[in-house]
Design an enzyme around this catalytic site. Structure first.
Site, short mmCIF file in Angstrom:
data_model
loop_
_atom_site.label_atom_id
_atom_site.label_comp_id
_atom_site.label_asym_id
_atom_site.label_seq_id
_atom_site.Cartn_x
_atom_site.Cartn_y
_atom_site.Cartn_z
CG ASP A 1 8.35 -6.91 7.21
OD1 ASP A 1 8.45 -7.70 7.94
OD2 ASP A 1 7.25 -6.57 7.31
NE ARG B 1 -0.37 0.00 5.35
CZ ARG B 1 -0.81 0.63 5.61
NH1 ARG B 1 -2.38 1.55 5.70
NH2 ARG B 1 -0.14 0.89 7.21
CG ASP C 1 -8.19 -1.25 1.33
OD1 ASP C 1 -7.19 -1.02 0.98
OD2 ASP C 1 -9.03 -0.30 1.54
#
Length: 491
Positions: A250, A91, A123
């Site tokens: 990460d 994102r 999304d």
């Protein structure tokens, strides 16, 4: 007015396997809610050009500025100990890099800018609350002197995102020395792509550790440099009561910056086992566990670099273990030195560590507020009659016994009481982004479109070591009914 970004794009010049080329997804009605004008100037940008609608469209991802080469970076990672071979920017889109006023290369990234090939059915958007949280906490960390990514801007999109309910969408413009993580190396290691690991390591050395360019064994030195920076970083976290909340590989930056402010929080009452993150059910990333986890993450980095160390696996492992062995001493030295400063000791003597640990133990037993105990101890250093530090303890007698020994110890130092107080106040903040304040600011923005509390809070946190009597209430710990027991990632 044309908005000019003097982009240089060194990361997108690396092979295509390092990233996916993807532009931000345009949004309906971008509106800038906060521009960090001093940071814009530091980056060589014109803040007056960023504030009008044209700038808002760029900072919300509706328009891609000239010179940008937008990419989503590839990386893997261990998430709560479980390895995921492909994560990546799901994102976020890196627009490009600029050279700031100090000659340092900085990434400019849009977070919440829409789906990418790494979105994994998400999304790609961000809700307003997490954007404000990251803006508040990252800028507070900068003011506290802790290496961190920074926030250039926050913008609402005019669209809603669906989480548990419909929430206002937003985009954060994040600035970092780079977004290269331990997980970036893991992405190539799991694919056994040694050439890519070497290419990435060379890029990191040139960008973050240029002093190592002439080293006889640059990849050994690289691991040593990252170990040193991470040890120092985590020591600084602990000294201000910060809990990252999601120390996955990460989220472990190769540059040594704090990155990815998801379910992060600052402690109120001191508790070494404190956890806030709603997804950290086992306490893996609890406050006191953070040094151990940092070393665990660095060990994963070392595993990735082994092919660059030696073709002899046994020799490579032995050298990596030797380099990793420096972490504990580096962390301990930085942490203990910081604690001595917090209690006003300028020299090191036998018994100091025990004196400090006894204070921490008493604080934990008495639910003393971490930030205020140390800050008010500075008041007591200047005026022995000041008793605000004592008032933090459920059993004030526990503090009295310790304070007697502390006064005996400080009497052995040559500094005056005023000098000691000034030095302690310079390292012990009055103001931190307390969880209940962060939540109140978010609720005002989300529910009422009111950013006045946000603006005032950011203003106060920009001067954490100053008294600011007009804003004294911001230093107060939460009332029982105001306590925030859990923080959330926001993805």
């Amino acid at each position: 007015m044309t908005v000019h970004f003097p982009f240089q794009n060194s990361y997108s010049a690396l092979p295509d396997s390092f990233f996916a080329r993807v532009a931000p997804t345009p949004v309906a009605a971008p509106r800038l809610i906060k521009l960090n004008r001093p940071l814009a100037v530091q980056l060589g940008l014109d803040p007056d050009g960023l504030e009008p609608p044209e700038g808002a469209e760029i900072l919300a991802g509706k328009t891609v500025p000239a010179g940008a080469d937008p990419i989503a970076m590839a990386y893997a990672g261990h998430q709560f100990g479980q390895f995921v071979p492909q994560l990546g920017d799901g994102r976020a889109v890196l627009l490009g890099e600029v050279i700031d006023k100090d000659g340092i290369r900085r990434d400019i990234q849009l977070k919440g800018s829409g789906p990418t090939p790494f979105s994994r059915r998400g999304d790609g958007r961000a809700a307003l609350g997490p954007v404000l949280r990251e803006y508040i906490v990252s800028e507070a960390m900068f003011a506290l002197g802790i290496p961190t990514t920074r926030s250039l801007a926050a913008a609402v999109t005019g669209e809603h995102v669906i989480r548990e309910t419909a929430l206002p969408g937003a985009v954060l413009t994040r600035v970092a020395s780079s977004h290269i993580r331990v997980g970036t190396f893991q992405f190539f290691a799991v694919r056994r792509d040694t050439d890519a690991i070497r290419r990435l390591a060379d890029h990191v050395i040139a960008r973050h550790y240029p002093e190592l360019l002439g080293a006889e064994r640059p990849y050994h030195a690289l691991l040593g440099g990252v170990v040193a920076r991470q040890a120092d970083l985590v020591a600084r976290w602990l000294l201000v009561g910060f809990i990252h909340g999601v120390m996955n590989t990460d989220n472990s930056s190769i540059s040594g910056e704090t990155i990815d402010y998801g379910p992060c929080a600052f402690m109120d009452a001191y508790n070494p086992s404190q956890v806030f993150s709603s997804i950290d059910e086992m306490g893996r990333y609890a406050y006191a566990n953070q040094p151990r986890i940092a070393l665990w993450n660095l060990t994963r980095l070392a595993e990735c670099l082994l092919p660059l160390f030696s073709e002899d696996q046994e020799k490579a492992v032995a050298k990596a273990q030797d380099i990793l062995g420096a972490f504990s001493d580096t962390f301990s030295d930085g942490y203990q030195a910081g604690l001595r400063k917090k209690i006003g000791l300028f020299t090191e003597r036998d018994g100091d560590n025990a004196l400090i640990q006894d204070l921490l133990d008493a604080m934990a037993k008495n639910q003393a507020d971490f930030t205020l105990t140390f800050r008010k101890l500075g008041d007591a250093a200047g005026d022995p009659a000041a008793d605000d530090a004592r008032a933090q303890f459920m059993d004030p007698a526990a503090f009295d016994e310790w304070a007697r020994r502390w006064h005996e110890r400080t009497a052995l130092e040559p500094q005056t009481a005023a000098e000691r107080q000034a030095a302690m106040h310079a390292v012990n903040p009055m103001f931190i982004p307390r969880n209940h304040r962060v939540e109140a600011v978010i609720q005002a923005a989300v529910n009422d479109d009111d950013y006045t509390p946000f603006e005032e809070f950011v203003k106060v946190l920009a001067k954490p070591f100053e008294g600011q009597p007009d804003y004294a209430a911001y230093a107060d710990p939460p009332l029982p009914e105001q306590r925030v027991l859990q923080t959330f990632c926001g993805t």
